[in-house]
Design a protein around this motif. Structure first.
Motif, PDB file in Angstrom:
ATOM      1  N   GLY A  64      44.559  57.731  87.200  1.00 58.05           N
ATOM      2  CA  GLY A  64      44.782  59.170  87.315  1.00 58.05           C
ATOM      3  C   GLY A  64      43.460  59.919  87.382  1.00 58.05           C
ATOM      4  N   GLU A  65      42.513  59.484  86.531  1.00 60.12           N
ATOM      5  CA  GLU A  65      41.190  60.107  86.535  1.00 60.12           C
ATOM      6  C   GLU A  65      40.507  59.937  87.890  1.00 60.12           C
ATOM      7  OE1 GLU A  65      39.146  61.786  83.925  1.00 60.12           O
ATOM      8  OE2 GLU A  65      41.293  62.200  83.639  1.00 60.12           O
ATOM      9  N   LEU A  66      40.800  58.803  88.545  1.00 59.38           N
ATOM     10  CA  LEU A  66      40.208  58.540  89.866  1.00 59.38           C
ATOM     11  C   LEU A  66      41.037  59.197  90.986  1.00 59.38           C
ATOM     12  CD1 LEU A  66      39.358  54.754  89.402  1.00 59.38           C
ATOM     13  CD2 LEU A  66      37.714  56.621  89.617  1.00 59.38           C
ATOM     14  N   ALA A  67      42.041  60.005  90.549  1.00 56.39           N
ATOM     15  CA  ALA A  67      42.922  60.725  91.484  1.00 56.39           C
ATOM     16  C   ALA A  67      43.754  59.794  92.355  1.00 56.39           C
ATOM     17  CB  ALA A  67      42.108  61.691  92.353  1.00 56.39           C
ATOM     18  N   VAL A  68      43.962  58.563  91.862  1.00 57.73           N
ATOM     19  CA  VAL A  68      44.868  57.650  92.585  1.00 57.73           C
ATOM     20  C   VAL A  68      46.233  57.795  91.897  1.00 57.73           C
ATOM     21  CG1 VAL A  68      45.153  55.297  93.456  1.00 57.73           C
ATOM     22  CG2 VAL A  68      42.884  56.112  92.856  1.00 57.73           C
ATOM     23  N   HIS A  69      46.856  58.938  92.090  1.00 55.94           N
ATOM     24  CA  HIS A  69      48.041  59.279  91.300  1.00 55.94           C
ATOM     25  C   HIS A  69      49.242  58.390  91.622  1.00 55.94           C
ATOM     26  CE1 HIS A  69      45.865  62.596  89.658  1.00 55.94           C
ATOM     27  NE2 HIS A  69      45.603  63.083  90.871  1.00 55.94           N
ATOM     28  N   GLY A  70      49.359  57.978  92.861  1.00 54.84           N
ATOM     29  CA  GLY A  70      50.471  57.099  93.242  1.00 54.84           C
ATOM     30  C   GLY A  70      50.398  55.796  92.471  1.00 54.84           C
ATOM     31  N   ARG A  71      49.208  55.217  92.440  1.00 48.23           N
ATOM     32  CA  ARG A  71      48.986  53.960  91.716  1.00 48.23           C
ATOM     33  C   ARG A  71      49.232  54.162  90.204  1.00 48.23           C
ATOM     34  NH1 ARG A  71      48.877  48.600  92.045  1.00 48.23           N
ATOM     35  NH2 ARG A  71      47.378  47.654  90.669  1.00 48.23           N
ATOM     36  N   ALA A  72      48.726  55.325  89.725  1.00 44.53           N
ATOM     37  CA  ALA A  72      48.892  55.643  88.296  1.00 44.53           C
ATOM     38  C   ALA A  72      50.386  55.720  87.957  1.00 44.53           C
ATOM     39  CB  ALA A  72      48.198  56.953  87.966  1.00 44.53           C
ATOM     40  N   ALA A  73      51.131  56.449  88.824  1.00 50.22           N
ATOM     41  CA  ALA A  73      52.572  56.591  88.569  1.00 50.22           C
ATOM     42  C   ALA A  73      53.251  55.221  88.553  1.00 50.22           C
ATOM     43  CB  ALA A  73      53.193  57.477  89.657  1.00 50.22           C
ATOM     44  N   TYR A  74      52.874  54.367  89.502  1.00 48.66           N
ATOM     45  CA  TYR A  74      53.467  53.026  89.575  1.00 48.66           C
ATOM     46  C   TYR A  74      53.174  52.245  88.285  1.00 48.66           C
ATOM     47  CZ  TYR A  74      54.002  48.150  90.943  1.00 48.66           C
ATOM     48  OH  TYR A  74      54.357  46.834  90.973  1.00 48.66           O
ATOM     49  N   MET A  75      51.922  52.353  87.828  1.00 50.95           N
ATOM     50  CA  MET A  75      51.545  51.574  86.637  1.00 50.95           C
ATOM     51  C   MET A  75      52.193  52.141  85.378  1.00 50.95           C
ATOM     52  SD  MET A  75      47.897  49.975  87.260  1.00 50.95           S
ATOM     53  CE  MET A  75      48.497  48.570  86.419  1.00 50.95           C
ATOM     54  N   TYR A  76      52.361  53.474  85.333  1.00 50.42           N
ATOM     55  CA  TYR A  76      53.072  54.053  84.189  1.00 50.42           C
ATOM     56  C   TYR A  76      54.517  53.546  84.146  1.00 50.42           C
ATOM     57  CZ  TYR A  76      49.453  57.352  82.638  1.00 50.42           C
ATOM     58  OH  TYR A  76      48.316  57.885  82.115  1.00 50.42           O
ATOM     59  N   SER A  77      55.104  53.452  85.353  1.00 47.62           N
ATOM     60  CA  SER A  77      56.496  52.969  85.365  1.00 47.62           C
ATOM     61  C   SER A  77      56.544  51.509  84.916  1.00 47.62           C
ATOM     62  CB  SER A  77      57.130  53.146  86.753  1.00 47.62           C
ATOM     63  OG  SER A  77      56.541  52.242  87.658  1.00 47.62           O
ATOM     64  N   GLN A  78      55.508  50.748  85.295  1.00 45.90           N
ATOM     65  CA  GLN A  78      55.453  49.342  84.837  1.00 45.90           C
ATOM     66  C   GLN A  78      55.272  49.276  83.317  1.00 45.90           C
ATOM     67  OE1 GLN A  78      52.472  47.171  87.100  1.00 45.90           O
ATOM     68  NE2 GLN A  78      54.173  46.130  88.112  1.00 45.90           N
ATOM     69  N   ALA A  79      54.419  50.198  82.826  1.00 47.52           N
ATOM     70  CA  ALA A  79      54.191  50.236  81.367  1.00 47.52           C
ATOM     71  C   ALA A  79      55.500  50.580  80.655  1.00 47.52           C
ATOM     72  CB  ALA A  79      53.114  51.263  81.039  1.00 47.52           C
ATOM     73  N   LEU A  80      56.204  51.559  81.223  1.00 51.68           N
ATOM     74  CA  LEU A  80      57.484  51.949  80.627  1.00 51.68           C
ATOM     75  C   LEU A  80      58.444  50.769  80.560  1.00 51.68           C
ATOM     76  CD1 LEU A  80      58.468  55.465  81.999  1.00 51.68           C
ATOM     77  CD2 LEU A  80      58.442  54.719  79.614  1.00 51.68           C
ATOM     78  N   GLN A  81      58.458  50.026  81.670  1.00 54.07           N
ATOM     79  CA  GLN A  81      59.332  48.855  81.739  1.00 54.07           C
ATOM     80  C   GLN A  81      58.916  47.826  80.668  1.00 54.07           C
ATOM     81  OE1 GLN A  81      59.259  47.076  85.599  1.00 54.07           O
ATOM     82  NE2 GLN A  81      61.133  45.925  85.258  1.00 54.07           N
ATOM     83  N   ALA A  82      57.590  47.627  80.576  1.00 55.72           N
ATOM     84  CA  ALA A  82      57.084  46.643  79.597  1.00 55.72           C
ATOM     85  C   ALA A  82      57.424  47.085  78.176  1.00 55.72           C
ATOM     86  CB  ALA A  82      55.566  46.496  79.750  1.00 55.72           C
ATOM     87  N   PHE A  83      57.222  48.399  77.896  1.00 49.81           N
ATOM     88  CA  PHE A  83      57.529  48.885  76.539  1.00 49.81           C
ATOM     89  C   PHE A  83      59.022  48.735  76.248  1.00 49.81           C
ATOM     90  CE2 PHE A  83      53.726  51.958  77.086  1.00 49.81           C
ATOM     91  CZ  PHE A  83      52.845  50.972  76.692  1.00 49.81           C
ATOM     92  N   GLY A  84      59.827  49.027  77.277  1.00 50.22           N
ATOM     93  CA  GLY A  84      61.277  48.883  77.108  1.00 50.22           C
ATOM     94  C   GLY A  84      61.642  47.448  76.760  1.00 50.22           C
ATOM     95  N   THR A  85      61.040  46.521  77.507  1.00 50.63           N
ATOM     96  CA  THR A  85      61.315  45.093  77.249  1.00 50.63           C
ATOM     97  C   THR A  85      60.896  44.719  75.831  1.00 50.63           C
ATOM     98  OG1 THR A  85      60.817  44.693  79.563  1.00 50.63           O
ATOM     99  CG2 THR A  85      60.883  42.760  78.120  1.00 50.63           C
ATOM    100  N   GLU A  86      59.701  45.190  75.456  1.00 55.87           N
ATOM    101  CA  GLU A  86      59.196  44.842  74.124  1.00 55.87           C
ATOM    102  C   GLU A  86      60.064  45.479  73.026  1.00 55.87           C
ATOM    103  OE1 GLU A  86      56.904  42.500  73.533  1.00 55.87           O
ATOM    104  OE2 GLU A  86      57.006  42.288  75.715  1.00 55.87           O
ATOM    105  N   LEU A  87      60.508  46.707  73.295  1.00 56.28           N
ATOM    106  CA  LEU A  87      61.372  47.356  72.295  1.00 56.28           C
ATOM    107  C   LEU A  87      62.693  46.599  72.142  1.00 56.28           C
ATOM    108  CD1 LEU A  87      60.721  51.133  73.021  1.00 56.28           C
ATOM    109  CD2 LEU A  87      60.474  49.998  70.815  1.00 56.28           C
ATOM    110  N   ASP A  88      63.229  46.129  73.295  1.00 59.18           N
ATOM    111  CA  ASP A  88      64.457  45.314  73.218  1.00 59.18           C
ATOM    112  C   ASP A  88      64.210  44.059  72.388  1.00 59.18           C
ATOM    113  OD1 ASP A  88      65.753  47.128  74.745  1.00 59.18           O
ATOM    114  OD2 ASP A  88      65.614  45.993  76.631  1.00 59.18           O
ATOM    115  N   LYS A  89      63.015  43.477  72.665  1.00 62.29           N
ATOM    116  CA  LYS A  89      62.662  42.246  71.948  1.00 62.29           C
ATOM    117  C   LYS A  89      62.552  42.521  70.445  1.00 62.29           C
ATOM    118  CE  LYS A  89      59.618  39.691  74.383  1.00 62.29           C
ATOM    119  NZ  LYS A  89      58.255  39.280  74.743  1.00 62.29           N
TER     120      LYS A  89
END
Lengths: 175, 629
Positions: free
Chosen positions: B306-331
């Motif tokens: 995001g700081e590098l203004a690559v917002h598309g990539r940032a958004a994609y990685m945030y969604s991946q992080a969300l998915q990972a956190f969701g998985t870990e929370l389920d675990k």
């Protein structure tokens, strides 16, 4: 901006810890109290074990027939001991395959009681075979035969295993 | 707070080193049972080791002349070993008592100092710092070489633990370069400087600790830790380039790698080299998502994009992080449920785990036991590990006790079978024996008389005692004839007496001239008889022993077995009760730990969700801006 992000992370972590602080202390207290009780029961069970082993010895291996065989590695042993087999009067008395931990214990001066059994008084014959590996990777095998007398007292026989190039490969010692 | 944690971790590791070094230097003992105890101890079979050595020491002290016992020259070592075994079997109370007994006994200075060191170590491990210092203060005069450095290292650690860094630092300075303490003495000196608020000295010392030669894993780990701590301190101070330099010294496959990668990223980020932060964080996000540093990187990496203004990539990685956190929370949720169902305790007692000396580490990767994934930090704490070990020890005791309980049935059967065999036979055997024994006694008496006679003949020769039966009969007949002749004085009577005297002379001539030969034969026959008597005596002794053994094989066991059975049953009840309580505490602490992780992850998840929306907005605005142009 990066500092605020880090700050949030640290704060979140601290919330998690602070919330469980007093509960953690009480758990520690409880764990220590339980630890004391576990130590007490260990002491009691060790006492029972000592009495039980004496009872078992009297019942299963009375002194007038008891023969025990112990194994020690000679300080100059020049091979890795893999297995040992002992026959007494033609009958298989013990067959043991050594684990890494057991070998380590033998190498640091420990003595293994490999067999305890009952034999009548008089002369007996023992055959000991060892299998192992030399430092160059070659297989090593040796068999030795011994005679021993069993009197009225318990007989403790010690086998000092040295391997090749260090006097007797297997020596019977009276302990 | 973090400073405290650093040296607290270092100290047990160093002690573990010290203990192993001391063991390697143990002299080879020559007492069989002591050596057998050592055989078990060196395999970590502390119960068996203690059982053997306790028995051996008990027998040694029960002897009338213990100096003649093979344990006597090793008694100091044996007493120490008992303390050591007890310590390893987590019986600190008994270990402390055993070592105190040595301290108060009449022992050489070297032995007393060794005991005081061990006692101090126990107190230190139990967090009884004043007592530890008191025990160390008892060390005076000759100290065994193998513990000389360990004593001083322990003293320094006690000073550090009691916030006396000015006392610890001079000791640690002297220990710099000590072979068995390599890395640990350097690191702990740095911590002493930090406690003294000598930040620059601490940084220089950490730099030294971070470059020590390391040939074993423990030293490599402490070297990594020194570099991590130095890097973190420099990062906090804003010396980003130096911080990065230190953090890059931490091994990528070591235990501190994740934290080092995270901090290295922050060093680059803080130095406005955002692209530089992408490298370590990209490595980190591909690692195990249960690690807190990895979870933080899952948020930090899109933040950097995001700081590098690559917002598309940032958004994609945030969604991946969300998915990972969701998985870990389920675990985590599944883990909490699993623990509450008792599966955590079931996993702990699985045999395949306990075969491994690194079982605590392996718990993390245990299949079908998700509850253990998140407990690595918890497992590293001393109290939790003690509680876990206690639970395992209790399980081990329970198994032993149950086996013994079953054995009692077998013992009672064995005794009953022996009784049924011997009891009907013994009365007849005893009757036969009594008859044979009376014959034996007669023969023994006869033999005794003959020996006595032989002794008399050797002192004063009496040829008539060696006359044959025929000669004795003749002489008796001569006496009768002599009486028949009477005292008559007639010529016929005188002639008869003269003939009789000649006949006596003929017989006595033989008796006297053959005396020596007869005496020799008597001696030879007596010796033969003695040999036969010896055989008879041996047979008698063998019979008596066998008779006693037969008796002892079934008499006198009922009461001891009954008592032991009661004690074992009582011990099983107590063990079960303690196991239940210990298990409950473990489960509660584990659940609490997991809940803390849940809260942290929920916080991360919230941030990620917010940052994801923000990134989409920015990406959309950027896209609209391009289209507008």
């Amino acid at each position: 901006m990066p500092k605020s992000f880090t700050f949030v992370v640290v704060v979140l972590a601290l919330i998690g810890m602070a919330g469980s602080g007093s509960a953690r202390a009480s758990s520690q207290e409880e764990m220590r109290s339980l630890d004391d009780q576990v130590q007490e029961i260990k002491t009691d069970v060790l006492r029972i074990a000592a009495e039980l082993s004496q009872l078992e010895e009297q019942l299963l291996y009375p002194s007038n027939t008891q023969v025990s065989v112990f194994v020690a590695l000679s300080s100059e042993h020049a091979f890795r001991l893999d297995a040992m087999q002992i026959h007494i009067d033609g009958q298989l008395a013990a067959h043991h395959i050594y684990s890494f931990k057991e070998l380590d214990a033998l190498e640091s001066g420990g003595v293994q009681r490999i067999y305890t059994g009952n034999f009548p008084t008089g002369a007996h014959h023992m055959q000991v075979s060892v299998i192992g590996k030399l430092s160059n990777g070659e297989a090593y095998q040796r068999t030795a035969e011994f005679s021993f007398d069993k009197g009225v007292d318990p007989r403790l026989l010690g086998l000092a295993v040295a391997g090749p190039g260090a006097g007797e490969a297997i020596e019977l010692q009276d302990w | 707070m973090s400073r405290c944690r650093h040296w607290r971790v270092a100290v047990p590791l160093a002690l573990a080193l010290a203990v192993s070094a001391a063991r390697a230097a143990d002299p080879a003992p020559h007492d069989l049972y002591f050596s057998e105890a050592l055989y078990h101890a060196r395999q970590g079979e502390w119960f068996e080791a203690l059982q053997r050595l306790d028995t051996e020491l008990g027998q040694h002290y029960g002897l009338d002349e213990p100096k003649l016992d093979s344990l006597y020259p090793l008694i100091g070592d044996a007493e120490f070993s008992v303390g050591d075994f007890e310590l390893n079997y987590r019986m600190h109370h008994r270990a402390g008592r055993a070592i105190k007994a040595v301290l108060e006994g009449d022992v050489p200075e070297r032995v007393r100092n060794d005991a005081a060191y061990r006692l101090a170590r126990i107190h230190f491990q139990k967090g009884q710092l004043v007592d530890a210092l008191h025990a160390l203060d008892r060390i005076r005069g000759e100290i065994p070489n193998r513990i000389r450095d360990d004593v001083e290292f322990l003293r320094a650690n006690v000073y550090l633990a009691t916030a006396r860094p000015d006392d610890a630092a001079p000791i640690l300075k002297k220990l710099q370069g000590a072979k068995d303490l390599r890395g640990f003495s350097e690191y702990n000196l740095a911590i002493a400087y930090l406690q003294e608020e000598r930040r620059d000295d601490a940084l220089a010392q950490l730099a030294k600790a971070g470059t020590v030669d390391a040939s074993d894993e423990q030293t490599r780990a402490i070297r990594d830790k020194a570099n991590l701590v130095r890097g973190t301190l420099l990062l906090e101070a804003g010396a980003y380039a130096d911080a990065k330099g230190s953090l890059e010294q931490v091994r990528l496959d070591g235990p501190y790698s994740n934290q080092a990668l995270l901090s290295a990223g922050w060093a680059e980020f803080s130095a406005k080299r955002v692209e530089g932060a992408l490298v370590p964080w990209n490595i980190l996000v591909r690692r195990d998502h249960t690690d807190p540093a990895v979870q933080e990187a899952l948020l930090a990496l899109p933040y950097a994009y995001g700081e590098l203004a690559v917002h598309g990539r940032a958004a994609y990685m945030y969604s991946q992080a969300l998915q990972a956190f969701g998985t870990e929370l389920d675990k985590l949720d599944a883990s909490i449920v699993s623990i509450r169902e008792g599966k955590f305790l079931e996993a702990l007692v699985r045999e395949e785990i306990r075969q491994d000396k690194d079982w605590v580490v392996r718990l993390r990767s245990l299949p079908e036991a998700p509850e253990t994934y998140y407990l690595v930090d918890l497992l590293a704490s001393h109290d939790f590990q003690t509680a876990l070990q206690n639970y395992l020890d209790l399980e081990d005791l329970r198994k032993r006790l149950s086996t013994w309980q079953r054995n009692f049935d077998a013992f009672e059967d064995m005794v009953a079978v022996r009784r049924a065999y011997y009891e009907p036979r013994l009365p007849d055997i005893d009757q036969n024996f009594r008859e044979a024994d009376s014959g034996r006694r007669v023969r023994l008496e006869q033999h005794k008389l003959l020996r006595k006679r032989m002794q008399q003949l050797l002192i004063a020769p009496r040829p008539e005692h060696l006359a044959t039966t025929a000669e004795r009969q003749l002489m008796a007949r001569f006496d009768e004839i002599d009486q028949e002749i009477g005292d008559g004085t007639s010529g016929e009577e005188a002639a008869l007496r003269e003939r009789l005297a000649r006949l006596r002379g003929v017989v006595m001539f033989g008796v006297k001239t053959e005396y020596h030969e007869r005496l020799t034969r008597f001696y030879e026959h007596l010796e033969e008889a003695s040999r036969a008597i010896d055989v008879l005596e041996a047979q008698y002794a063998a019979f008596v022993r066998t008779r006693q053994a037969a008796m002892h094989s079934y008499v006198g066991y009922e009461i001891p077995i009954r008592r032991l059975r009661t004690r074992v049953a009582d011990a099983i009840t107590r063990t079960d009760r303690l196991m239940a309580r210990q298990g409950t505490v473990l489960e509660r602490v584990a659940v609490r730990e997991l809940q803390a992780r849940v809260r942290r992850l929920e916080g991360y998840e919230e941030r990620a969700r917010y940052a994801l929306a923000d990134s989409y907005d920015r990406a959309t605005k950027a896209q609209n801006g391009i289209e507008g142009e």
